[in-house]
Enzyme design. Structure first.
Site, PDB file in Angstrom:
ATOM      1  N   LYS A 198       0.867  -1.188   0.000  1.00  0.00           N
ATOM      2  CA  LYS A 198       0.000   0.000   0.000  1.00  0.00           C
ATOM      3  C   LYS A 198       0.896   1.227   0.000  1.00  0.00           C
ATOM      4  CE  LYS A 198      -2.094   2.990   1.955  1.00  0.00           C
ATOM      5  NZ  LYS A 198      -1.802   4.397   1.590  1.00  0.00           N
ATOM      6  N   GLY A 251       6.276   4.841   8.650  1.00  0.00           N
ATOM      7  CA  GLY A 251       5.542   6.106   8.593  1.00  0.00           C
ATOM      8  C   GLY A 251       5.589   6.806   9.935  1.00  0.00           C
ATOM      9  N   THR A 253       4.682   8.135  13.794  1.00  0.00           N
ATOM     10  CA  THR A 253       4.448   7.493  15.085  1.00  0.00           C
ATOM     11  C   THR A 253       2.950   7.395  15.371  1.00  0.00           C
ATOM     12  OG1 THR A 253       6.512   8.461  15.804  1.00  0.00           O
ATOM     13  CG2 THR A 253       5.085   7.622  17.531  1.00  0.00           C
ATOM     14  N   GLU A 254       2.194   8.457  15.017  1.00  0.00           N
ATOM     15  CA  GLU A 254       0.749   8.461  15.289  1.00  0.00           C
ATOM     16  C   GLU A 254       0.083   7.289  14.571  1.00  0.00           C
ATOM     17  OE1 GLU A 254       2.371  11.214  13.914  1.00  0.00           O
ATOM     18  OE2 GLU A 254       2.745  11.871  15.970  1.00  0.00           O
ATOM     19  N   GLY A 256       1.554   4.644  13.396  1.00  0.00           N
ATOM     20  CA  GLY A 256       2.094   3.399  13.948  1.00  0.00           C
ATOM     21  C   GLY A 256       1.256   2.924  15.134  1.00  0.00           C
ATOM     22  N   CYS A 307      13.520   9.763   7.828  1.00  0.00           N
ATOM     23  CA  CYS A 307      13.312   9.416   9.249  1.00  0.00           C
ATOM     24  C   CYS A 307      14.637   9.487  10.013  1.00  0.00           C
ATOM     25  CB  CYS A 307      12.663   8.052   9.382  1.00  0.00           C
ATOM     26  SG  CYS A 307      13.555   6.744   8.508  1.00  0.00           S
ATOM     27  N   GLU A 404       9.317  16.068  15.244  1.00  0.00           N
ATOM     28  CA  GLU A 404       9.885  15.728  13.935  1.00  0.00           C
ATOM     29  C   GLU A 404       9.260  16.663  12.889  1.00  0.00           C
ATOM     30  OE1 GLU A 404       8.899  11.885  12.236  1.00  0.00           O
ATOM     31  OE2 GLU A 404      10.930  11.710  11.447  1.00  0.00           O
TER      32      GLU A 404
HETATM   33  P1  ADP Z   1       3.356  10.823   7.118  1.00  0.00           P
HETATM   34  O1  ADP Z   1       2.911  11.458   8.400  1.00  0.00           O
HETATM   35  O2  ADP Z   1       4.803  10.718   6.960  1.00  0.00           O
HETATM   36  O3  ADP Z   1       2.585  11.312   5.923  1.00  0.00           O
HETATM   37  P2  ADP Z   1       1.738   8.563   7.599  1.00  0.00           P
HETATM   38  O4  ADP Z   1       2.113   7.750   8.783  1.00  0.00           O
HETATM   39  O5  ADP Z   1       0.533   9.418   7.682  1.00  0.00           O
HETATM   40  O6  ADP Z   1       3.030   9.326   7.214  1.00  0.00           O
HETATM   41  O7  ADP Z   1       1.575   7.649   6.312  1.00  0.00           O
HETATM   42  C1  ADP Z   1       2.414   6.577   6.010  1.00  0.00           C
HETATM   43  C2  ADP Z   1       1.573   5.507   5.358  1.00  0.00           C
HETATM   44  O8  ADP Z   1       0.552   5.092   6.268  1.00  0.00           O
HETATM   45  C3  ADP Z   1       0.850   5.957   4.093  1.00  0.00           C
HETATM   46  O9  ADP Z   1       0.828   4.880   3.175  1.00  0.00           O
HETATM   47  C4  ADP Z   1      -0.552   6.232   4.594  1.00  0.00           C
HETATM   48  O10 ADP Z   1      -1.549   6.096   3.601  1.00  0.00           O
HETATM   49  C5  ADP Z   1      -0.704   5.151   5.647  1.00  0.00           C
HETATM   50  N1  ADP Z   1      -1.727   5.422   6.669  1.00  0.00           N
HETATM   51  C6  ADP Z   1      -2.142   6.620   7.135  1.00  0.00           C
HETATM   52  N2  ADP Z   1      -3.114   6.463   8.067  1.00  0.00           N
HETATM   53  C7  ADP Z   1      -3.307   5.121   8.204  1.00  0.00           C
HETATM   54  C8  ADP Z   1      -4.151   4.315   9.008  1.00  0.00           C
HETATM   55  N3  ADP Z   1      -5.013   4.843   9.875  1.00  0.00           N
HETATM   56  N4  ADP Z   1      -4.049   2.983   8.899  1.00  0.00           N
HETATM   57  C9  ADP Z   1      -3.171   2.413   8.035  1.00  0.00           C
HETATM   58  N5  ADP Z   1      -2.356   3.113   7.250  1.00  0.00           N
HETATM   59  C10 ADP Z   1      -2.405   4.455   7.314  1.00  0.00           C
END
Ligand code: ADP
Length: 480
Positions: A198, A251, A253-254, A256, A307, A404
């Site tokens: 994804k 990606g 932390t939130e 994660g 990162c 960050e």
């Molecule tokens: P950034 O803050 O660096 O944009 P994100 O953590 O938001 O990174 O996004 C990293 C990946 O996680 C992307 O592929 C995004 O679509 C995906 N993503 C964002 N929110 C969710 C979620 N609630 N569940 C699963 N994947 C998500």
């Protein structure tokens, strides 16, 4: 000191091969079971070129129904398809063929990555190389996945086997899509798993290109699937899915934390690769002329959207002013502009959202009392460009030092001695990377050990080697 910056990009020299690829993918589709299909809802979203803000292509927006289909395809490929059952040598042969195709298409992939994500073409090629080194490393591992034989009583035979997990969801960010995708795909498929990749909604195109090459390489249907779409939607449906056995996520932390929560339905395994606020620690005995360009690269590579970026620079007090002066001179020499131009050394940020976020931190830095030694402004006029910025007069309590930013923004903090460097370097909720610059070998090892970071470089920065683990401390990175 000022930065010459007129980054307005009016036109880009796109190669005919990439132009043709884009023409053929104006309505890109999802890759499920080696077939290309539109999202069931028929929805699409725009992929934007961050240098020009033009629409590059429309991408299919997968949601729960498409995730169900992809999981079915990946499940079937795992439960009854040939991939986990074939000999590891045959798996390795398909992987090698994919590797060859990737190398053949390296120029197009790097160019498309630059168009979609905004990283300079130089960075794109360098990161592609890192991705390929990892890819080849894992492809080579396919034939050496071994268990152990244990001491056994007479009439018994005790041994372990390394088994594939099953269906893996690989959720990746937008800052370095190809390398992130290869880091997810290669170890998973080498061991006989199947994967649903994804990509991030901000930069999905190169993952679709990888999908096409995977089919050409001969991966059986369902082994590699690519679902474009949003985080809440495709990403969350994948992480909640009861038939997905593992999520590997890179990606924020939130997100994660959300993925860990979503994994509880079937207690799927989760690997998280999260953020950082890494300390780059320069002692007064360091080789300054070598340390300065690395300190520059540490916070400007990928326009700071890395990162492992060295976004907190700690310099021993007696060296600090001289070091900052030299670093600012190098920042002034950066060429901001069209990331496709090989002369460009700083591209745009990857998205409007990121531009707004980094602009907010530039304002927060100044409001918090930090001094912009150079830079400090977003660049109006089209494209998501900001000035590379060195904030002096920072301390660890300021927002710009704690959070960050994911942009080319450096916080400079002085320190007095080893204990102070370690205390301040570790005074963060993150623990991904760190670096120490010194000519004293004993000090290098001592400080490297005391800095609580998964990767500690000595007299260098951001060197990646596929044979080295990417671990971490605290919330920066966790392996579950
Ligand atoms: P950034 O803050 O660096 O944009 P994100 O953590 O938001 O990174 O996004 C990293 C990946 O996680 C992307 O592929 C995004 O679509 C995906 N993503 C964002 N929110 C969710 C979620 N609630 N569940 C699963 N994947 C998500």
């Amino acid at each position: 000191m000022t930065i010459a910056s007129d980054p307005l990009v009016t036109s880009q020299r796109i190669s005919t091969a990439v132009e043709a690829w884009l023409d053929a993918h104006q309505q890109a589709q999802l890759m499920i079971g080696n077939r290309w299909v539109p999202a069931q809802s028929g929805k699409t979203f725009e992929s934007i070129n961050p240098a020009t803000e033009n629409v590059l292509a429309h991408v299919a927006e997968a949601d729960r129904a498409d995730v169900d289909d992809a999981v079915k395809a990946a499940r079937e490929a795992f439960d009854s398809g040939p991939w986990p059952r074939m000999s590891s040598h045959d798996r390795a042969r398909v992987m090698r063929r994919f590797g060859e195709l990737l190398e053949e298409h390296a120029d197009q992939l790097a160019e498309l990555e630059t168009l979609d994500n905004g990283m300079t073409i130089g960075a794109s090629k360098a990161f592609f190389k890192v991705g390929m080194e990892s890819y080849h490393f894992f492809a080579g591992q396919a034939t050496v996945v071994m268990g152990h034989t244990m001491p056994s009583a007479e009439g018994m035979f005790n041994y372990t086997r390394r088994e594939p997990i099953g269906v893996v969801g690989g959720i990746i960010p937008w800052n370095a899509p190809i390398v992130s995708a290869l880091w997810k795909i290669a170890p998973a498929v080498a061991c006989g798993n199947t994967i649903i990749l994804k990509p991030a909604e901000q930069a999905s195109l190169t993952c679709l290109y990888l999908g096409e090459l995977a089919i050409e390489a001969g991966f059986p249907a369902g082994v590699i699937n690519v679902l474009t779409g949003f985080g809440p939607g495709a990403g969350s449906a994948l992480s909640e899915h009861l038939d997905v056995d593992k999520i590997s996520f890179t990606g924020s932390t939130e997100v994660g934390k959300l993925i860990l929560q979503a994994s509880t339905g079937n207690l799927k395994r989760v690997t998280l690769e999260l953020g950082g606020k890494s300390p780059n620690v320069v002692f007064a005995d360091a080789a300054v002329e070598e340390a300065v360009p690395y300190a520059l690269a540490a916070f400007t590579t990928l326009t700071g959207q890395a990162c492992g970026a060295g976004s907190r620079l700690f310099v021993q007090r007696e060296l600090k002013d001289e070091f900052v002066e030299k670093l600012a001179q190098q920042v002034a020499g950066l060429k901001i502009g069209d990331p496709l131009d090989p002369a460009t050394t700083l591209g745009p940020l990857a998205s409007r959202e990121q531009f707004d976020r980094v602009s907010g931190y530039l304002a927060a830095g100044k409001e918090g009392g930090a001094i912009a030694k150079i830079g400090g402004e977003a660049l109006a006029g089209g494209g998501y460009f900001v000035q590379p910025t060195i904030f002096d007069g920072v301390d660890n309590s300021m927002r710009i030092a704690r959070e960050e930013i994911f942009g080319p923004v450096l916080s400079v903090i002085p320190f007095s001695d080893e204990d102070d460097a370690v205390f301040q370097g570790n005074d963060t909720t993150y623990g991904l990377g760190a670096s120490v610059w010194t000519r004293d070998v004993s000090r290098a090892h001592t400080i490297a050990h005391r800095l609580k970071a998964g990767m500690v470089w000595v007299n260098t920065y951001l060197e990646l080697d596929p044979t080295m683990p990417l671990g971490g401390f605290k919330i920066g990175r966790a392996h579950v």
